[in-house]
Design a protein around this motif. Structure first.
Motif: not given
Length: 85
Positions: A1-11, A29-35, A63-69, A73-76
C-alpha cells in the motif's frame, strides 16, 4: 500500500471539476484507492459523493492511499489534481 499526504492548492478544493477528475483518475486504478481529510475517516476515492462529502477546501491536507500495481503512479496523478491551483 502506498500513501501520500497532500495540501490541496486548488482554489475550489476537491469540488466540481477537480473532484470529477480526481474520481475519474481513481476509478481507472486497478486496486483500492481511498482519500481522507486530515486524520479523518478515509472514503473511496472512486465515489464522487464520498469525495464531495469530505468538503475538502483549499489549504486542507488530504491523505491518499492506493493499493495494487501502479499505486505510485495513481498517487502522482491524484496529487497533481489536488495540487492544481
Amino acid at each position: 500500500m502506498a500513501q501520500r499526504r497532500v495540501t490541496v492548492q486548488s482554489e475550489v478544493g476537491l469540488h466540481a471539476r477537480p473532484a470529477a477528475l480526481f474520481v475519474e483518475s481513481a476509478a481507472n486504478a486497478g486496486g483500492e484507492v481511498t482519500v481522507g481529510k486530515g486524520e479523518g475517516q478515509a472514503v473511496s476515492a472512486k465515489s464522487i459523493l464520498a469525495v464531495m462529502g469530505l468538503d475538502v477546501r483549499k489549504g486542507d491536507e488530504i491523505v491518499i492511499t492506493a493499493e495494487g500495481e501502479g499505486a505510485e503512479q495513481v498517487l502522482d496523478r491524484l496529487a497533481e489534481i489536488a495540487d492544481a491551483g
